[in-house]
Design an enzyme around this catalytic site. Structure first.
Site, PDB file in Angstrom:
ATOM      1  CD  GLU A   1      25.113   2.862  -3.008  1.00  0.00           C
ATOM      2  OE1 GLU A   1      24.655   3.382  -4.041  1.00  0.00           O
ATOM      3  OE2 GLU A   1      24.967   1.668  -2.729  1.00  0.00           O
TER       4      GLU A   1
ATOM      5  CD  GLU B   1      21.690   0.971   0.504  1.00  0.00           C
ATOM      6  OE1 GLU B   1      21.498   0.526  -0.651  1.00  0.00           O
ATOM      7  OE2 GLU B   1      21.819   2.177   0.742  1.00  0.00           O
TER       8      GLU B   1
HETATM    9  C1  GAL Z   1      21.819   1.676  -3.480  1.00  0.00           C
HETATM   10  C2  GAL Z   1      21.417   2.988  -2.834  1.00  0.00           C
HETATM   11  C3  GAL Z   1      20.009   2.952  -2.287  1.00  0.00           C
HETATM   12  C4  GAL Z   1      19.085   2.329  -3.299  1.00  0.00           C
HETATM   13  C5  GAL Z   1      19.564   0.943  -3.628  1.00  0.00           C
HETATM   14  C6  GAL Z   1      18.670   0.209  -4.600  1.00  0.00           C
HETATM   15  O1  GAL Z   1      22.761   1.889  -4.463  1.00  0.00           O
HETATM   16  O2  GAL Z   1      22.299   3.338  -1.791  1.00  0.00           O
HETATM   17  O3  GAL Z   1      19.591   4.261  -1.976  1.00  0.00           O
HETATM   18  O4  GAL Z   1      19.039   3.129  -4.432  1.00  0.00           O
HETATM   19  O5  GAL Z   1      20.830   1.039  -4.201  1.00  0.00           O
HETATM   20  O6  GAL Z   1      19.157  -1.064  -4.894  1.00  0.00           O
END
Ligand code: GAL
Length: 654
Positions: A145, A317
């Site tokens: 990110e 994710e």
């Molecule tokens: C994203 C990040 C992850 C985790 C996740 C939580 O922004 O890449 O490492 O923090 O959010 O929702």
């Protein structure tokens, strides 16, 4: 293209080594195929400078590979360890107020820091040398990110030096910079580049072109940081191993199209409920969609990142349950995780990877849900993965077709709208989303395209008020034969930030003979009302007074004209609300010969080859029965958070 893979984000360093084989078997038995690891593991791999502890990661990889899982390995550069910061404190970013940001969370580095770029390449190369030829590794994620936690722009003395060098390279001479920025205004003319400062600490607003160049400079640092890692990994990996980065939602701080050009696949991190809660949505929308998300939010990003990845994208994710970082963190509907995954698949995602396998009982994200509870038991999302697997297995592989509608999206225009918003709610991403949402309410698929894209084959092209429009786009548009809709503020600045010589909308005037003579920037609550037979609603935020021989198609309650048309080209000189914009687009789509289905609120369609997906985000049950096709999954009546998949034709099936 194969139908999408299910993945999961996994942190073996959080668990005892004897648990890894068990975790891997659970994943495999649930139908998970891909596992992302390593992005925050630097301190465990290299606990002291040059002292590498690989064995644990070798073993973790072996556990995953033995279970038949494929792996996405990450470079760990988003989290430099404490010893590195102790040795090189200059790595730390400096905030907008000039204060250094400290070690103790993550992303504590400056993109322009040359010493950190070297460190990032050194650790990435160590990872690559160790694992590039590992047979289980199918792809690499670079960093994590970029820009998260407001880290794209940094304001240290070293950043200033790099910015001055960048300006010199771009403008050549201070005289050219003065001319392009208009520094004669307020007596800001520069004699040497060493007189230029960063734009953050000025007494009142800095010159907008100064800011715009600083945003561009900062974006270029991200591009260079990513490109260096990509080049290194390409040298080490086999050609079929792909490179990606996990981009974010609601985020425009650097030019994603340029970063994406150095990657094979664009992936992004989809948290529909977190972003609903903290996004620009109305309180009513936040309540209506509290447990499933706004019907267009994830879809918009899927279509955007498909463009960033030049056709190849995935979700790295996927929200599995409540997140921990919004003001309020709703419990998703039970079906939500598979609903979101199926929506990504409908938009062409090659992978949907859930974040994360097991909830970690400590540290910053201890309240963030996962697929397994912190004690190892299945979390509510687990059973949904099993259903998702069964559903995916029923889908024939498909090729994605070009959508009938293209929507232009431009990062520098987003920056311009942040630097000089001129009205509340001016952000170009939100404007693009608004147009996107209204076209989707008509049942249409949309491709998001960058302004340099080829437009042949689109029936309708939407320019949702793109501030800085390359003049070539107008020629490309005319040659494409598409119908086009331009939103307010389109082509209102050139690439240096000047107002166009022929006034706004600049080059668009070759298609629509009109020009903007004045802007009514409206405070929240102010509006212009339109009450015509088929077109009712309000114009808020931004309204332009137009000079033209064309007749306005509508007029508002303050004698203002709205919506100008010249043949296939339309100009909307204000920001219409949803009802008004949907009715206008409905008529334009009809004229363009598009097959429109005005959908009930919360219902959305998406086609993938011969498949038609139907999604219901509304709290009300919705029915949709297509004219043709056989229902493969679901039914014609859908409750909130449910989907149906119809096979309409076999044309595109592999
Ligand atoms: C994203 C990040 C992850 C985790 C996740 C939580 O922004 O890449 O490492 O923090 O959010 O929702």
């Amino acid at each position: 293209m194969p139908i999408s893979h299910i993945g999961v984000c996994y942190y073996p360093e959080h668990w005892e080594p004897q648990e890894w084989p068990h975790h891997a078997r659970l994943m495999r038995d649930a139908g998970i195929e891909l596992v992302r690891i390593g992005e925050f593991a630097w301190s465990r791999i290299e606990p002291a400078p040059g002292e590498f502890h690989w064995q644990w990661l070798d073993d973790a990889l072996a556990s995953l590979a033995n279970a038949g899982l494929s792996v996405i390995m990450c470079t760990p550069t988003a989290c430099p360890p404490a010893w590195l910061i102790q040795r090189s404190p200059d790595t730390l970013p400096v905030d907008h107020h000039g204060a250094p940001r400290q070690f103790g969370s993550r992303r504590h580095y400056r993109f322009a820091c040359a010493a950190y770029r070297d460190e990032a390449l050194r650790i990435s190369d160590a990872f690559a040398q160790r694992y590039a030829s590992h047979p289980a590794i199918v792809g690499w994620q670079l960093d994590n990110e970029y820009g998260c936690h407001a880290t794209t722009r940094s304001y240290s003395d070293d950043d200033l030096k790099a910015f001055r060098a960048w300006l010199e390279h771009k403008h050549g001479s201070p005289a050219t910079l003065n001319e392009r920025w208009g520094t004669v205004f307020w007596s800001q003319e520069y004699v040497g580049f060493d007189e230029v400062q960063l734009p953050n600490q000025t007494v009142t607003e800095a010159n907008p072109s100064h800011w715009w160049d600083f945003y561009r400079f900062a974006s270029d640092q991200v591009v260079a940081f990513n490109a260096a890692q990509a080049t290194l990994l390409r040298q080490r990996c086999d050609s079929e191993v792909w490179l990606t980065h996990n981009f974010m939602g609601n985020f425009t701080d650097f030019d994603h199209f340029t970063v994406g050009a150095d990657l094979d696949v664009a992936t992004w991190d989809s948290y529909p409920l977190g972003f609903l809660d903290q996004g620009w949505f109305s309180d009513e929308e936040k309540l209506t969609y509290r447990r499933i998300g706004h019907p267009d939010w994830a879809a918009f990003h899927h279509d955007l990142y498909r463009a960033v990845g030049r056709g190849r994208f995935g979700v790295m994710e996927q929200q599995p349950g409540p997140v921990n970082w919004a003001e309020s963190n709703a419990l998703p509907l039970p079906s939500a995780p598979r609903f979101w995954a199926m929506e990504a698949i409908a938009h062409g995602a090659e992978l949907v990877s859930f974040f994360r396998f097991q909830q970690y009982p400590q540290a910053q994200e201890q309240m963030h849900a996962a697929l397994r509870l912190s004690n190892g038991d299945p979390a509510p999302a687990w059973s949904q993965i099993l259903t998702l697997r069964a559903h995916i297995d029923q889908l024939p592989a498909q090729k994605i077709d070009r959508a009938p509608v293209a929507l232009v999206f431009d990062y520098p225009s987003c920056w311009s709208s942040e630097i000089q918003p001129h009205c509340p709610g001016a952000w170009q991403l939100e404007w693009a989303f608004h147009f996107y949402s209204c076209v989707r309410a008509l049942g249409l698929d949309v491709d998001i395209v960058h302004p340099g894209s080829e437009l042949t084959g689109y029936r309708l092209v939407i320019v949702p008020g793109t501030i800085c429009l390359p003049p070539e786009l107008v020629g490309e548009l005319a040659a494409s034969g598409a119908t086009a809709v331009f939103g307010p503020r389109s082509a209102s600045r050139d690439s240096d930030g000047r107002l166009p010589k022929n006034l706004a909308p600049g080059a668009v005037q070759t298609l629509l003979p009109l020009r903007v003579e004045a802007v009514d920037s409206m405070r929240s609550g102010a509006q212009r009302q339109i009450e015509a037979a088929r077109f009712r609603g309000t114009v808020t935020r931004w309204y332009e007074q137009i000079s033209t021989h064309l007749d306005a198609r509508l007029s508002d309650d303050q004698n203002g004209g709205f919506w100008y048309q010249n043949g296939a080209y339309h100009y909307l000189n204000g920001y219409p609300d949803q009802a008004l914009l949907v009715s206008i687009l409905n008529q334009i789509c009809d004229q363009a010969g598009l097959d429109v289905h005005k959908l009930d609120e919360g219902l959305r369609l998406r086609r993938l080859g011969g498949l038609l997906f139907v999604f219901n985000s509304s709290p009300r049950n919705r029915r949709f029965h297509p004219h043709q096709g056989r229902c493969l999954i679901g039914s014609e009546e859908l409750s909130q958070g449910e989907y149906a998949v119809w096979l309409q034709h076999e044309r595109n099936c592999d």
